[in-house]
Design a protein around this motif. Structure first.
Motif, PDB file in Angstrom:
ATOM      1  N   GLY A 137      -6.798  55.540 -68.783  1.00 51.87           N
ATOM      2  CA  GLY A 137      -6.393  55.058 -68.861  1.00 51.87           C
ATOM      3  C   GLY A 137      -5.875  55.165 -66.992  1.00 51.87           C
ATOM      4  O   GLY A 137      -5.922  56.308 -67.088  1.00 51.87           O
ATOM      5  N   LYS A 138      -4.897  53.874 -66.435  1.00 48.65           N
ATOM      6  CA  LYS A 138      -4.588  54.177 -65.328  1.00 48.65           C
ATOM      7  C   LYS A 138      -3.045  54.318 -65.682  1.00 48.65           C
ATOM      8  O   LYS A 138      -2.322  53.626 -66.292  1.00 48.65           O
ATOM      9  CB  LYS A 138      -4.932  53.208 -64.691  1.00 48.65           C
ATOM     10  N   PHE A 139      -1.943  55.354 -65.055  1.00 41.57           N
ATOM     11  CA  PHE A 139      -0.741  55.158 -65.568  1.00 41.57           C
ATOM     12  C   PHE A 139       0.258  56.067 -64.687  1.00 41.57           C
ATOM     13  O   PHE A 139      -0.791  56.724 -63.781  1.00 41.57           O
ATOM     14  CB  PHE A 139      -0.565  55.571 -66.942  1.00 41.57           C
ATOM     15  N   ARG A 140       1.386  55.840 -64.641  1.00 40.64           N
ATOM     16  CA  ARG A 140       2.218  56.814 -63.762  1.00 40.64           C
ATOM     17  C   ARG A 140       2.913  56.976 -64.639  1.00 40.64           C
ATOM     18  O   ARG A 140       3.558  56.319 -65.240  1.00 40.64           O
ATOM     19  CB  ARG A 140       2.460  56.053 -62.579  1.00 40.64           C
ATOM     20  N   PHE A 141       4.437  57.729 -64.328  1.00 40.29           N
ATOM     21  CA  PHE A 141       5.672  58.280 -64.243  1.00 40.29           C
ATOM     22  C   PHE A 141       6.719  57.944 -63.605  1.00 40.29           C
ATOM     23  O   PHE A 141       6.848  57.826 -61.941  1.00 40.29           O
ATOM     24  CB  PHE A 141       6.043  59.461 -65.101  1.00 40.29           C
ATOM     25  N   ASP A 142       7.287  56.515 -64.536  1.00 41.92           N
ATOM     26  CA  ASP A 142       8.158  55.375 -63.047  1.00 41.92           C
ATOM     27  C   ASP A 142       9.970  56.427 -63.021  1.00 41.92           C
ATOM     28  O   ASP A 142      10.088  56.585 -63.821  1.00 41.92           O
ATOM     29  CB  ASP A 142       8.491  54.490 -63.284  1.00 41.92           C
TER      30      ASP A 142
END
Length: 627
Positions: free
Chosen positions: A96-101
């Motif tokens: 997965g490709k992700f981040r926390f905003d």
């Protein structure tokens, strides 16, 4: 460098359609009265799917939980694939490709696989593989793994640029190992806790408990990052009403599940051969022979006792379970030995530049074509392990080697010349009347060390003796057929040995002969100085005692007859009554000698302090370096 494996996509969602996630692909944990999986930390998960917008799945958490939700909880969300996958048809990758905003602490954003359970089933004991963003440590990603466990094995790793920007996270799950990658770089591998149950992919966002609740709180530092911040952040307040709500987002660009492109064996013995390209081969069950051929291969032994050959190229090899032989061959290879009892066998030239991970006391490096004593091994401690240098070659050992040292066993000659390199723990700290922990009572370690080849001699030094008894210490040799001969007394009274007489020559055992030791409890009081006509005989027959008979041998003197007035304890536990362990052992600092501590009371009833007589045995090949 170990790289991710290629695979065939089984499932993918790019979240390109605005609106609620597709229920044909995704579900969530439904509220149940018993074993409620929809409540995490101090968070009630929404009873609906998250939404996607602008090419992102926006996994949302609110600080206000609207009625009928409880006023003392956050309001999180999650998505779980309807489909579950297992590794029966080959390894899997979850990516997965992700981040926390944002930068608010106190939340956990999860991308993980979790064992598939029926609704309402208990889930404490389970399989799981994790990536987690713990938002109080936005520079490190947390990883975790469970193999039918209540609590896993977490570790955190720094990520360049932090977790508020997109990164590609991937874990690969095979029968032998789980590997975690960030942006294509390997950050962790685990061969000890490999899951076996079918797994669903989960993505979620939830808040750590502030206090009370079914999960307790507040939570301290992540166990995988004990020097890091607390997981709970007191500034993440539960809102009393909708007007004070704050929303936070875990943004996921895409997810996918791949079947790794791997040649997989069955549960019978397989002979598997790779090509000149970069192959991935998994032996699965059975006693397999795996040859990667050319190319930069990734090879998995799986279950069974396997022979794994990397061949030419920079290979990555996992021994799997069982007793395995691993031959990396040419190139800078990475070899993981931690799951089974593995022997890495190769020449010094081929070992040069190799990296070995998970190397334990049940593993060995068998260096072919050279006899090298311990004085020719340089051990250089580094941040992530040690660098070993011998004969102009360098081997990197990843891991913690602070609790012991490396030993060298040089044996054979000509075409049979080789050196066995092992890592052994130090002898525990011993003190009068202080019992040694049961798990430290290990008998005589490193069996090859005290096995002769017809050319290697040994010496013994009496290091200490602290006892109420005037014990007698002796030695004998065990022939390759198990019979005992050449019985000698080394010290008639271990409490009265002159300083210049504490080191003795043990001679040169024949090829395949083992050196062993015995202690006569208070032997000097019982017998005084014993004659040089001793033997151990088999009860009832008078023939030579046999290590493999299971019978306790009798000490016999040709001039004084049977000597049975005092208890006798042997370094081989099988010769003691009830197979009791009367010795423990460990490597001496520097790796040149094996330390052995005797207990002079029966193990079952004694004080188990094992410091009554302590000896050090050393080979006479320390300075040897010869082909």
């Amino acid at each position: 460098m170990t790289s991710p494996l290629s695979g065939t996509v089984l499932f993918q969602d790019d979240f390109n359609t605005n609106g609620q996630l597709n229920s044909a692909n995704w579900d969530y944990n439904h509220w149940t009265k018993d074993n409620n999986a929809s409540y995490l930390g101090q968070t009630q998960m929404r009873q609906s799917l998250p939404f996607a917008e602008n090419g992102m799945a926006r996994i949302k958490m609110d600080t206000f939980n609207p009625p009928p939700g409880g006023p003392d909880s956050y309001y999180g969300s999650e998505a779980i694939t309807n489909q579950a996958w297992d590794i029966s048809a080959g390894g899997l990758a979850f990516e997965g490709k992700f981040r926390f905003d944002g930068n608010q602490g106190g939340m956990i954003a999860g991308f993980f696989s979790f064992e598939q359970f029926p609704t309402g089933a208990a889930r404490e004991i389970h399989d799981e593989i994790d990536f987690e963003i713990i938002t109080t440590q936005m520079q490190k990603i947390s990883t975790n793994i469970f193999q039918q466990q209540k609590s896993g094995t977490p570790h955190s790793f720094a990520v360049d640029g932090g977790l508020a920007v997109d990164h590609v996270y991937r874990f690969e799950w095979t029968s032998s190992v789980v590997r975690w990658f960030v942006d294509g770089k390997l950050i962790r591998e685990d061969t000890q806790h490999v899951p076996t149950k079918p797994q669903q992919l989960h993505i979620n966002l939830w808040g750590a408990p502030q206090a009370g609740g079914p999960n307790g709180g507040p939570w301290g530092p992540n166990p995988g990052d004990p020097g890091g911040p607390n997981i709970t952040d007191p500034s993440l307040l539960i809102a009393p009403n909708a007007s004070q709500n704050k929303s936070y987002y875990f943004d996921v660009d895409y997810v996918k599940v791949e079947r790794l492109s791997t040649q997989v064996g069955d549960h019978t013995p397989n002979a598997m051969l790779g090509s000149a390209a970069a192959d991935s081969i998994d032996g699965a069950g059975g006693d397999d022979s795996i040859d990667g051929g050319g190319g930069d291969d990734t090879l998995f032994g799986g279950d069974g006792n396997d022979t794994i050959m990397g061949g030419a190229g920079n290979d990555t090899v996992y021994g799997g379970t069982g007793v395995n032989t691993i031959i990396g061959g040419e190139g800078a290879d990475r070899i993981n030995t931690s799951a089974g009892s593995d022997t890495v066998r190769d020449t010094l030239a081929n070992l040069n530049g190799d990296t070995i991970a998970g190397f334990g006391s049940d593993d060995a490096v068998d260096i072919q074509g050279v006899r090298a004593g311990r004085s020719n091994l340089d051990v250089n401690h580094e941040a992530d392990g040690v660098s070993l240098q011998v004969g102009g070659s360098t081997i990197k050992m990843e891991g913690d080697y602070s609790n012991g040292d490396f030993m060298m066993v040089a044996r054979g000659s000509g075409a049979d010349a080789h050196t066995l390199l092992t890592f052994q723990s130090y002898l525990p700290t011993l003190a009068e009347g202080r019992s040694v922990a049961p798990e430290a009572i290990n008998g005589v370690i490193n069996d090859p060390f005290l096995t002769g080849d017809g050319a290697t001699g040994f010496s013994l030094e009496l290091k200490s003796a602290t006892s109420e008894y005037r014990n007698t210490l002796g030695t004998y040799k065990v022939a390759a057929d198990g019979t005992i001969h050449d019985v000698q007394v080394l010290f008639d009274n271990t409490l009265n040995v002159a300083a210049g007489a504490r080191t003795v020559n043990l001679g040169t055992p024949a090829d395949g002969e083992k050196v062993a030791f015995f202690l006569i409890q208070n032997g000097f009081k019982a017998y005084g100085a014993l004659p040089h006509d001793l033997s151990f005989v088999t009860p009832g027959t008078g023939g030579p005692a046999d290590l493999d008979s299971g019978l306790t041998p009798i000490l016999y003197s040709a001039t004084r007859g049977v000597l049975d007035d005092a208890a006798i304890f042997h370094s081989f536990s099988t010769l003691n009554p009830n197979d009791a362990a009367q010795v423990l052992s460990g490597v001496a600092p520097g790796g040149h000698a094996l330390m052995i501590g005797f207990e002079d009371l029966p193990n079952a009833t004694g004080d188990k302090d094992f410091q009554d007589v302590v000896i050090a045995v050393r080979p006479q090949t320390d300075d040897l370096l010869a082909a």
